[in-house]
Write a protein that holds these residues in place. Structure first.
Motif, mmCIF file in Angstrom:
data_model
loop_
_atom_site.group_PDB
_atom_site.id
_atom_site.type_symbol
_atom_site.label_atom_id
_atom_site.label_comp_id
_atom_site.label_asym_id
_atom_site.label_seq_id
_atom_site.Cartn_x
_atom_site.Cartn_y
_atom_site.Cartn_z
ATOM 1 N N ASP A 2 0.807 -1.217 0.000
ATOM 2 C CA ASP A 2 0.000 0.000 0.000
ATOM 3 C C ASP A 2 0.844 1.273 0.000
ATOM 4 O O ASP A 2 0.320 2.362 -0.261
ATOM 5 C CB ASP A 2 -0.922 0.017 1.223
ATOM 6 N N ARG A 3 2.134 1.128 0.284
ATOM 7 C CA ARG A 3 3.003 2.302 0.230
ATOM 8 C C ARG A 3 3.260 2.734 -1.211
ATOM 9 O O ARG A 3 3.717 3.849 -1.453
ATOM 10 C CB ARG A 3 4.335 2.023 0.946
ATOM 11 N N ILE A 4 2.983 1.843 -2.159
ATOM 12 C CA ILE A 4 3.096 2.197 -3.574
ATOM 13 C C ILE A 4 1.762 2.781 -4.006
ATOM 14 O O ILE A 4 0.832 2.082 -4.411
ATOM 15 C CB ILE A 4 3.464 0.965 -4.434
ATOM 16 N N ASN A 5 1.649 4.090 -3.895
ATOM 17 C CA ASN A 5 0.425 4.813 -4.182
ATOM 18 C C ASN A 5 0.779 6.232 -4.622
ATOM 19 O O ASN A 5 1.743 6.804 -4.106
ATOM 20 C CB ASN A 5 -0.450 4.897 -2.926
ATOM 21 N N GLY B 289 7.932 9.962 -14.525
ATOM 22 C CA GLY B 289 6.617 10.351 -14.057
ATOM 23 C C GLY B 289 6.168 9.508 -12.883
ATOM 24 O O GLY B 289 5.543 10.009 -11.933
ATOM 25 N N GLY B 290 6.492 8.219 -12.915
ATOM 26 C CA GLY B 290 6.154 7.336 -11.806
ATOM 27 C C GLY B 290 6.859 7.728 -10.533
ATOM 28 O O GLY B 290 6.285 7.681 -9.436
ATOM 29 N N ALA B 291 8.111 8.121 -10.662
ATOM 30 C CA ALA B 291 8.867 8.551 -9.488
ATOM 31 C C ALA B 291 8.240 9.798 -8.868
ATOM 32 O O ALA B 291 8.092 9.886 -7.647
ATOM 33 C CB ALA B 291 10.320 8.819 -9.881
ATOM 34 N N ALA B 292 7.876 10.768 -9.711
ATOM 35 C CA ALA B 292 7.244 11.990 -9.200
ATOM 36 C C ALA B 292 5.907 11.669 -8.556
ATOM 37 O O ALA B 292 5.541 12.234 -7.520
ATOM 38 C CB ALA B 292 7.068 12.996 -10.337
ATOM 39 N N MET B 293 5.170 10.751 -9.167
ATOM 40 C CA MET B 293 3.874 10.354 -8.623
ATOM 41 C C MET B 293 4.027 9.751 -7.230
ATOM 42 O O MET B 293 3.167 9.912 -6.365
ATOM 43 C CB MET B 293 3.221 9.343 -9.563
ATOM 44 N N LEU B 294 5.135 9.054 -7.004
ATOM 45 C CA LEU B 294 5.378 8.424 -5.714
ATOM 46 C C LEU B 294 6.036 9.380 -4.713
ATOM 47 O O LEU B 294 6.487 8.955 -3.655
ATOM 48 C CB LEU B 294 6.242 7.180 -5.899
ATOM 49 N N GLY B 295 6.099 10.664 -5.068
ATOM 50 C CA GLY B 295 6.581 11.667 -4.127
ATOM 51 C C GLY B 295 8.041 12.010 -4.253
ATOM 52 O O GLY B 295 8.564 12.799 -3.462
ATOM 53 N N PRO C 203 23.868 14.360 -8.747
ATOM 54 C CA PRO C 203 24.052 13.261 -7.793
ATOM 55 C C PRO C 203 22.852 12.329 -7.694
ATOM 56 O O PRO C 203 23.016 11.115 -7.533
ATOM 57 C CB PRO C 203 24.296 13.996 -6.462
ATOM 58 N N LEU C 204 21.640 12.875 -7.813
ATOM 59 C CA LEU C 204 20.475 12.007 -7.722
ATOM 60 C C LEU C 204 20.377 11.097 -8.941
ATOM 61 O O LEU C 204 20.013 9.923 -8.824
ATOM 62 C CB LEU C 204 19.204 12.840 -7.573
ATOM 63 N N GLU C 205 20.715 11.609 -10.120
ATOM 64 C CA GLU C 205 20.754 10.739 -11.301
ATOM 65 C C GLU C 205 21.772 9.628 -11.108
ATOM 66 O O GLU C 205 21.543 8.476 -11.501
ATOM 67 C CB GLU C 205 21.076 11.549 -12.563
ATOM 68 N N ALA C 206 22.906 9.954 -10.501
ATOM 69 C CA ALA C 206 23.921 8.935 -10.228
ATOM 70 C C ALA C 206 23.371 7.872 -9.274
ATOM 71 O O ALA C 206 23.636 6.672 -9.430
ATOM 72 C CB ALA C 206 25.170 9.586 -9.643
ATOM 73 N N ALA C 207 22.596 8.310 -8.280
ATOM 74 C CA ALA C 207 22.000 7.358 -7.333
ATOM 75 C C ALA C 207 21.003 6.451 -8.046
ATOM 76 O O ALA C 207 20.950 5.238 -7.787
ATOM 77 C CB ALA C 207 21.330 8.113 -6.189
ATOM 78 N N TYR C 208 20.195 7.023 -8.937
ATOM 79 C CA TYR C 208 19.244 6.198 -9.695
ATOM 80 C C TYR C 208 19.993 5.124 -10.494
ATOM 81 O O TYR C 208 19.603 3.952 -10.510
ATOM 82 C CB TYR C 208 18.427 7.058 -10.668
ATOM 83 N N TYR C 209 21.047 5.546 -11.176
ATOM 84 C CA TYR C 209 21.816 4.606 -11.989
ATOM 85 C C TYR C 209 22.445 3.514 -11.117
ATOM 86 O O TYR C 209 22.428 2.335 -11.467
ATOM 87 C CB TYR C 209 22.900 5.364 -12.765
ATOM 88 N N ILE D 126 15.332 4.223 -11.542
ATOM 89 C CA ILE D 126 14.695 5.153 -10.629
ATOM 90 C C ILE D 126 13.646 4.467 -9.748
ATOM 91 O O ILE D 126 13.544 4.743 -8.546
ATOM 92 C CB ILE D 126 14.078 6.327 -11.431
ATOM 93 N N LEU D 127 12.869 3.550 -10.317
ATOM 94 C CA LEU D 127 11.862 2.872 -9.512
ATOM 95 C C LEU D 127 12.496 1.856 -8.561
ATOM 96 O O LEU D 127 11.955 1.585 -7.484
ATOM 97 C CB LEU D 127 10.821 2.206 -10.411
ATOM 98 N N HIS D 128 13.635 1.303 -8.940
ATOM 99 C CA HIS D 128 14.378 0.430 -8.019
ATOM 100 C C HIS D 128 14.860 1.233 -6.806
ATOM 101 O O HIS D 128 14.810 0.759 -5.667
ATOM 102 C CB HIS D 128 15.576 -0.194 -8.735
ATOM 103 N N TYR D 129 15.319 2.443 -7.081
ATOM 104 C CA TYR D 129 15.759 3.339 -6.003
ATOM 105 C C TYR D 129 14.611 3.600 -5.035
ATOM 106 O O TYR D 129 14.763 3.504 -3.804
ATOM 107 C CB TYR D 129 16.258 4.646 -6.628
ATOM 108 N N ILE D 130 13.438 3.912 -5.578
ATOM 109 C CA ILE D 130 12.282 4.199 -4.733
ATOM 110 C C ILE D 130 11.858 2.956 -3.966
ATOM 111 O O ILE D 130 11.560 3.010 -2.764
ATOM 112 C CB ILE D 130 11.130 4.732 -5.594
ATOM 113 N N ALA D 131 11.825 1.804 -4.654
ATOM 114 C CA ALA D 131 11.378 0.572 -4.005
ATOM 115 C C ALA D 131 12.254 0.217 -2.819
ATOM 116 O O ALA D 131 11.746 -0.203 -1.764
ATOM 117 C CB ALA D 131 11.370 -0.573 -5.015
ATOM 118 N N ARG D 132 13.558 0.398 -2.963
ATOM 119 C CA ARG D 132 14.444 0.059 -1.839
ATOM 120 C C ARG D 132 14.180 0.980 -0.647
ATOM 121 O O ARG D 132 14.277 0.545 0.501
ATOM 122 C CB ARG D 132 15.900 0.118 -2.291
ATOM 123 N N HIS D 133 13.844 2.231 -0.928
ATOM 124 C CA HIS D 133 13.483 3.122 0.177
ATOM 125 C C HIS D 133 12.130 2.734 0.774
ATOM 126 O O HIS D 133 11.911 2.894 1.987
ATOM 127 C CB HIS D 133 13.451 4.575 -0.309
#
Length: 892
Positions: free
Chosen positions: A117-120, A235-241, A869-875, A880-887
């Motif tokens: 449910d955190r994926i909203n 867009g998905g990343a922005a949607m997830l905050g 730096p954030l693009e580097a973290a995504y890579y 990008i969605l892997h980055y969000i999922a791990r958080h």
């Protein structure tokens, strides 16, 4: 939205309608040491307010706020900026795959012990289903209903998934099929002009901002709303905050003077601006319009200009708020906030008054509107403008002289009494939000049709005619103006409310015409009032494609050929035998203006949009169970669980070296996302078509690549498979072909990639300038990743595609200025070793060692286009969605 730290003490209060309102004051920021905020370009003021409002000490810090103006002054375009949009806009083409990714992400989070449910969506998200309708039926009064029936039949699985998403995700609304195009629905209804939020006893006021999963999202800039297109991934990343990270943009001021001459349309204006701004090189820049010429441009003209920002390469084509903005909001039943919008805009220095001092821009380009002349663009790119007076001669020079000779000069068409020649127009479509949002253009088309009929003209029988406007309001005012019947009589019947021909969903040609084209290699043309005319996009059998205004689309249908000099050649003859020229039927400017005044009626908009989310009986008949995670059907050929998170774990993926890589493709300049991931018809001879045939699916049921985007097995076979792509490794052969090394066998791109995967060979792609131009197509990055391509080496990248590559864990690497694959002497037989590729540092240099077949070596330094730096973290996380999922897997 969490409260800002407001370390600069800029939160201010004002009274409006007897109630306290708060806002983050730009003037206060300047007074408190931020630098000359009030002289920033208006678009940067909106961006800076966004940062003030989202200061959290992490993504946005006080240092970001105090250094912003200095970075602008010093042109530090590598400075990282964070942006939090107010809302998200999606089309179904990118939106359904995005929601499918979120559904797969929910399953992956649950599999790893997290809360699905955190994926909203964390901010409001709207999807308009506009990319799925195809022009199968046309030229009849029943065409719209027939096409809608076919659309629901073809896309039942996709639409059932959407119904599930509508029920299962919060903050998510769907505008059902058969309603309109997302950008037109956005400017006509979804946009508010300003945003407010209850904050205790007060109301917080702030600018409306937007991200969209379609590159033409900048159409909203015409309302003074900051927004641009991103891929579905971002867009998905922005949607997830997640904040959107970007480099500080260069802002080019485009000063408009004068006014358009009678008979010159907004399409002529935008094609001229597209050419001028492309030449001026505004890729990734904010273009901001200002000057005395602004007052003469109606809102709808501005919308046409903003819509095509991707075509001139800009991130935005931003128009400031002024009286025209407020007038349009009132005309479209949204005038209740106009006083607040004007008050806020004036306080923040966002209001445009040409007599007041203007902002400081990085550069200024002046355009005199009075010098614009009627024009078209083509035959391959929207920036290739041609004055209408030169169009016939240019076709002969650019296309006709290189076309194969035809027997007897013409080709008979079976079952018909007429013959065909090079240059014959086989598709004429009034389509796309770019122009169908413009009442002046649409009413001019209707009046031209009326005038043509009065003089006895008709569309040529080989022309497939269609009308696909971006909203239902268009049909209301065409009917009210008594011109729709004339359009119908010329074959421009309503075929659907959607992108249709503009995105390649032009549907089949008459089978006899198609056979004649294929057998004799006739170079036919398409004319459309769209925004893109890339190779292979409009129809696989049409090689020359031209963008023009809606009335010119009708004129070309009457002429039946692109080899007509409209100034000197007649369109036909009247019943009394007199020649009829374009000038004889061109609509009177005053009559157009009078009809426009009645077209924009608030009650008309209010009525059309009051039930916009409800849908028709077809939509409401789709019943699905509401569950936290989607139940994927294993046998589905439309909705397969995306594979991108199959191996997701809480741990970071292993960093791999890039040694012994092979080039899968060597490509030229202006490789578009259409080349990389076609969106239109799946042909029987393609790898994707052969795969579907192997599953027992007949070509009539292939549907489009856009419709099968949640079937990775189909999309993988469509990657780099555009019928017009030219890989230098394939001996001049067009299409998705390459040469496997070291054996030298020529095979499909998909087949070669699979073989390299078995051999454990990493892959790269080498390309020229403007790699990834065109639509914000996430599958252009997804397909790249699934083929096993680790890096793209190019001379330059278009903004959105570079972000999408990073979002899928593919590394963009840029060649030094003046260095190309040709100057390096590459032919694809080499191997490539890229040193320290596992060391992830933004904008670092990577040395690439090239080893040729004879054992000699060369090296070149590549710029790592992880810009922040954030693009580097995504890579680093693999996307990008892997980055969000791990958080998300961390404790809440």
């Amino acid at each position: 939205m969490g409260r800002s730290k407001d370390s600069m003490s800029v939160l201010r209060e004002f009274k409006f309608n007897n109630r306290p309102h708060q806002y983050y004051s730009l003037k206060a920021a300047e007074e408190n040491g931020a630098g000359p905020v009030m002289s920033l370009p208006r678009s940067l003021k909106v961006l800076y307010e966004n940062m003030l409002r989202h200061e959290d000490g992490l993504a946005v810090t006080r240092e970001h706020l105090t250094s912003f103006c200095e970075a602008v002054r010093a042109k530090h375009f590598d400075q990282e900026v964070f942006f939090h949009p107010t809302r998200i806009l999606m089309n179904d083409s990118a939106g359904i795959p995005l929601m499918a990714d979120l559904a797969a992400l929910r399953a992956a989070v649950a599999r790893n012990g997290g809360d699905p449910d955190r994926i909203n969506p964390q901010i409001p998200a709207d999807m308009v289903v506009d990319h799925s309708v195809m022009v199968d039926a046309y030229g009849t009064a029943q065409a719209f209903e027939d096409n809608l029936d076919i659309e629901f039949s073809r896309n039942a699985e996709r639409y059932k998934f959407l119904r599930w998403a509508q029920q299962s995700f919060s903050n998510f609304r769907v505008v059902p099929p058969g309603t309109g195009i997302c950008h037109q629905v956005n400017v006509e209804f979804l946009a508010r002009g300003i945003w407010t939020a209850e904050a205790g006893d007060t109301v917080l006021v702030y600018p409306e901002t937007l991200l969209g999963t379609d590159s033409h999202t900048p159409m909203i800039n015409s309302l003074g709303i900051m927004g641009w297109g991103v891929g579905g991934i971002e867009g998905g990343a922005a949607m997830l905050g997640q904040p959107i990270t970007m480099a500080l943009p260069r802002v080019v001021g485009c000063r408009l003077v004068g006014r358009l001459q009678p008979g010159v349309t907004a399409t002529d204006l935008v094609l001229t601006l597209t050419q001028r701004l492309r030449e001026y090189k505004v890729v990734a820049a904010f273009v901001e319009y200002f000057g005395p010429g602004l007052a003469s441009l109606a809102f709808s003209d501005r919308a046409t200009v903003s819509n095509m920002a991707p075509e001139y390469g800009a991130t935005m084509g931003f128009f400031p708020v002024d009286a025209q903005t407020l007038q349009y909001l009132a005309q479209t039943a949204r005038g209740e906030s106009n006083e607040l919008i004007e008050h806020y805009a004036r306080m923040q220095g966002l209001w445009h008054d040409p007599d007041e001092p203007q902002p400081s821009y990085d550069e200024v380009l002046e355009v005199d509107l009075s010098e614009i002349v009627p024009c078209i663009a083509g035959p391959r790119r929207p920036q290739d403008r041609i004055a209408l007076s030169e169009a016939a001669a240019r076709f002969d020079e650019d296309v006709y002289k290189n076309a194969p000779a035809l027997p007897n000069g013409v080709v008979p068409v079976a079952g018909h009494e007429w013959t065909m020649d090079h240059g014959h127009v086989v598709i004429a479509s009034i389509t796309s939000c770019t122009n169908t949002s413009n009442p002046s253009n649409m009413l001019a088309a209707g009046l031209l049709a009326r005038n043509a009929l009065r003089l006895g003209l008709a569309s040529k029988p080989w022309v497939k005619t269609s009308l696909a406007p971006g909203s239902r309001v268009v049909m209301d005012y065409l009917a009210a103006a008594k011109v729709q019947d004339s359009l119908d009589e010329l074959g421009f019947n309503l075929v659907g409310f959607g992108c249709a021909t503009c995105m390649g969903n032009s549907g089949p040609l008459d089978s006899h015409i198609a056979q004649a084209i294929e057998n004799s290699e006739i170079v036919t043309t398409a004319v459309l009032s769209g925004n893109r005319n890339f190779e292979g996009r409009i129809h696989p059998l049409v090689k020359a494609n031209y963008i023009c205004s809606p009335p010119l689309v009708v004129a070309y249908a009457l002429a039946g050929t692109s080899r007509i000099d409209f100034e000197n050649d007649p369109l036909g003859t009247s019943p009394d035998g007199k020649p009829v020229f374009l000038a004889d039927i061109w609509p009177d400017a005053l009559e157009v203006a009078e009809l426009v005044n009645t077209a924009l009626d608030p009650e008309r908009f209010r009525e059309r949009y009051k039930n916009v989310f409800e849908g028709d009986a077809r939509w409401n008949a789709l019943h699905v169970a509401s569950t936290d995670t989607f139940q994927w059907e294993p046998t589905s050929l439309y909705m397969k669980q995306p594979p991108f998170f199959d191996d997701l774990t809480p741990e970071l993926p292993e960093r791999k070296t890039l040694e012994g890589a092979r080039a899968l493709l060597v490509l030229g300049d202006s490789i578009t996302t259409d080349h990389i991931s076609p969106v239109g018809t799946i042909t029987a001879s393609s790898s994707a078509g052969q795969y579907l045939r192997s599953l027992g699916i007949e070509p009539a049921d292939f549907n489009s690549f856009a419709a099968r985007r949640v079937n990775h097995d189909v999309m993988l076979r469509g990657a780099f498979a555009n019928i017009r792509i030219r890989n230098e490794m394939a001996d001049g052969r067009e299409g998705g072909w390459t040469r496997h090394r070291p054996d030298g066998e020529v095979m499909s791109v998909h087949e070669a990639a699979a073989r390299y995967k078995e051999e454990g060979v990493p892959l790269i792609v080498i390309a020229g300038k403007d790699y990834g131009a065109g639509s914000s197509r996430d599958w252009a990055a997804k397909g790249t990743q699934l083929l096993g391509i680790r890096a793209i080496i190019a001379e330059s990248f278009e903004r959105i595609h570079r972000s999408n590559l990073i979002g899928m864990g593919v590394l963009p690497l840029q060649l030094p200025q003046g260095v190309t694959w040709a100057t390096l002497g590459l032919d694809g037989s080499e191997t490539f070793d890229i040193a320290n590729v596992e060391e992830i540092v933004p904008r670092s240099t990577k040395v690439c060692t090239i080893t040729r077949v004879d054992g000699t070596q060369a090296s070149v330094e590549l710029l790592c286009r992880l810009d922040t730096p954030l693009e580097a973290a995504y890579y680093e996380h693999g996307g990008i969605l892997h980055y969000i999922a791990r958080h998300m897997l961390e404790p809440a």
